[in-house]
Every structure is written in C-alpha cells, then in structure tokens.
Motif scaffolding. Structure first.
Motif, PDB file in Angstrom:
ATOM      1  N   ASN A  36       0.843  -1.084  -0.020  1.00 38.60           N
ATOM      2  CA  ASN A  36       0.278   0.370   0.095  1.00 38.60           C
ATOM      3  C   ASN A  36       0.921   1.387   0.531  1.00 38.60           C
ATOM      4  O   ASN A  36       0.413   2.167  -0.627  1.00 38.60           O
ATOM      5  CB  ASN A  36      -0.953  -0.132   1.104  1.00 38.60           C
ATOM      6  N   LYS A  37       1.875   1.084   1.151  1.00 38.32           N
ATOM      7  CA  LYS A  37       2.976   2.099   0.297  1.00 38.32           C
ATOM      8  C   LYS A  37       3.574   1.803  -0.527  1.00 38.32           C
ATOM      9  O   LYS A  37       4.558   3.267  -0.739  1.00 38.32           O
ATOM     10  CB  LYS A  37       3.889   2.626   1.453  1.00 38.32           C
ATOM     11  N   ARG A  38       3.540   1.346  -0.901  1.00 42.26           N
ATOM     12  CA  ARG A  38       4.087   1.029  -3.362  1.00 42.26           C
ATOM     13  C   ARG A  38       5.863   0.694  -2.728  1.00 42.26           C
ATOM     14  O   ARG A  38       6.778   1.503  -3.375  1.00 42.26           O
ATOM     15  CB  ARG A  38       3.618   2.396  -3.952  1.00 42.26           C
ATOM     16  N   THR A  81      -4.117   6.789  -6.855  1.00 47.18           N
ATOM     17  CA  THR A  81      -2.837   8.009  -6.231  1.00 47.18           C
ATOM     18  C   THR A  81      -2.245   7.662  -5.055  1.00 47.18           C
ATOM     19  O   THR A  81      -1.225   6.680  -5.139  1.00 47.18           O
ATOM     20  CB  THR A  81      -3.059   9.203  -6.362  1.00 47.18           C
ATOM     21  N   LYS A  82      -3.316   6.840  -4.586  1.00 45.40           N
ATOM     22  CA  LYS A  82      -3.281   6.026  -3.048  1.00 45.40           C
ATOM     23  C   LYS A  82      -4.014   5.540  -2.919  1.00 45.40           C
ATOM     24  O   LYS A  82      -4.847   5.257  -2.760  1.00 45.40           O
ATOM     25  CB  LYS A  82      -3.062   6.967  -1.821  1.00 45.40           C
ATOM     26  N   GLU A  83      -3.666   3.920  -2.817  1.00 44.14           N
ATOM     27  CA  GLU A  83      -4.936   3.024  -1.756  1.00 44.14           C
ATOM     28  C   GLU A  83      -4.557   2.271  -0.564  1.00 44.14           C
ATOM     29  O   GLU A  83      -3.392   2.879  -0.132  1.00 44.14           O
ATOM     30  CB  GLU A  83      -4.658   1.663  -2.706  1.00 44.14           C
ATOM     31  N   ASN A 110      -7.542   6.682  -3.841  1.00 41.57           N
ATOM     32  CA  ASN A 110      -7.891   8.364  -4.243  1.00 41.57           C
ATOM     33  C   ASN A 110      -7.030   8.056  -6.191  1.00 41.57           C
ATOM     34  O   ASN A 110      -6.565   7.139  -6.268  1.00 41.57           O
ATOM     35  CB  ASN A 110      -6.752   8.877  -3.677  1.00 41.57           C
ATOM     36  N   TRP A 130     -11.776   8.146   1.175  1.00 43.21           N
ATOM     37  CA  TRP A 130     -11.018   8.212  -0.330  1.00 43.21           C
ATOM     38  C   TRP A 130     -11.685   8.503  -1.147  1.00 43.21           C
ATOM     39  O   TRP A 130     -13.193   8.694  -0.204  1.00 43.21           O
ATOM     40  CB  TRP A 130     -11.368   6.646   0.459  1.00 43.21           C
TER      41      TRP A 130
END
Length: 179
Positions: A36-38, A81-83, A110, A130
């Motif tokens: 999730n933070k890639r 852009t974020k999950e 998002n 979100w």
C-alpha cells in the motif's frame, strides 16, 4: 455421516494482536502495508514473492513468473494515486509447504483526475477519507522458505476478486476514461 476436516485460523476484523500471532497473517499484514505504500515498486523483482509467483486478476487473466506477475500486480493500481486494503474476514489453513488463505477486504483508493461536483468521500476504520471503497476477496498461497527476507515466508499465488465498477464510475465522471 463424517467428512474430512482440518484446523483453520478464522478471524473477523482487521489486523490486530490476534492476527499478528499467526506467522502467515503477520507476514501478510507487513506485505500489505508495504504494498500500500508502494514499497520498491520501481524494482523489477521483489523479495516478497517466489520465483514462480502467479497472479490472477479480477477479470480472470493469469500471469505466471515473478517479474511478469509483479508488473501485472502493480499495473492494476495505475488509476489510483493512493490505496489501502482493510481486511475484515479471513480463513487461513496449513498446507504441505506453507499456508493458504481466503480473505475479504475493503479496498480504498484515491483516483487520478480532478474531483467533480457531487463526489462523496468514504472513510476507512482509521477515519481517513478516500474516493472509493470496493469490497474485494483474495486467495493467497504462502510458502515457507529458508532464508526468505521476511520471516521465512514468500507469496506464491495471489487471486483477486473485486468489482471495478465503483472505481470506473468515478474515473468516467472525471473524464479519465471514456465509455
């Protein structure tokens, strides 16, 4: 009438001190938070997957081999852009060389593009807002590996089931994708 059974770890709710006592579920929490933070998404390979890692996407397409499946895993998140994945139910049992798990999680994200009038936000259990919340299900196979970077466990297979329509709807409203 009798039938074969086997012990299973069953949990309702998100990650907590109970899930962290199970080695595969503690590993899964760490993996999920890193994903999730890639974490290290720029790498062609990662230390979380087996060499023969395979991925089944929600459309049923299957990808085999570490590099191919890892690239496909990341590609599913191009419109976000974020999950964040927030588990709410799981069943995990032991197999010959590790564990298998079926789990359900809410997928929060998002979306790319500019918000349009009337969009409503959704909140996760931590109160973060979100663009979208998608109930999803997953099947994972974990293997025990001596010397594995993260607690002696690697992910061998990931199958994802989810409805992409809530995300597609927002992306269409924003003009990111066309009908």
């Amino acid at each position: 009438m009798s039938f074969p059974t086997q012990p299973a770890f069953i949990h309702s709710g998100t990650w907590d001190d109970v899930t962290r006592r199970h080695p595969a579920m503690k590993w899964m929490e760490d993996y999920t938070l890193n994903f999730n933070k890639r974490g290290r998404w720029e790498d062609k390979r990662n230390e979380w997957h087996t060499e023969d890692f395979s991925l089944v996407k929600p459309d049923g397409s299957e990808f085999k081999g570490h590099e191919v499946a890892w690239e496909q895993s990341k590609s599913m998140y191009n419109f976000f852009t974020k999950e964040f994945h927030e588990p709410y139910f799981l069943v995990c049992w032991e197999i010959d060389d590790g564990w298998e798990m079926l789990g359900q999680a809410y997928f929060y994200a998002n979306c790319i593009g500019e918000s349009v009038a009337g969009e409503k936000k959704v909140a996760d259990l931590q109160g973060r807002e979100w663009d979208v919340k998608i109930p999803s299900a997953f099947r994972f196979i974990y293997v025990k590996r001596d010397g594995a970077a993260h607690g002696g466990i690697e992910l061998k297979r990931c199958e994802i089931m989810g409805d992409s329509m809530p995300g597609v709807h927002i992306l269409m409203q924003r003009g990111v994708i066309k009908q």
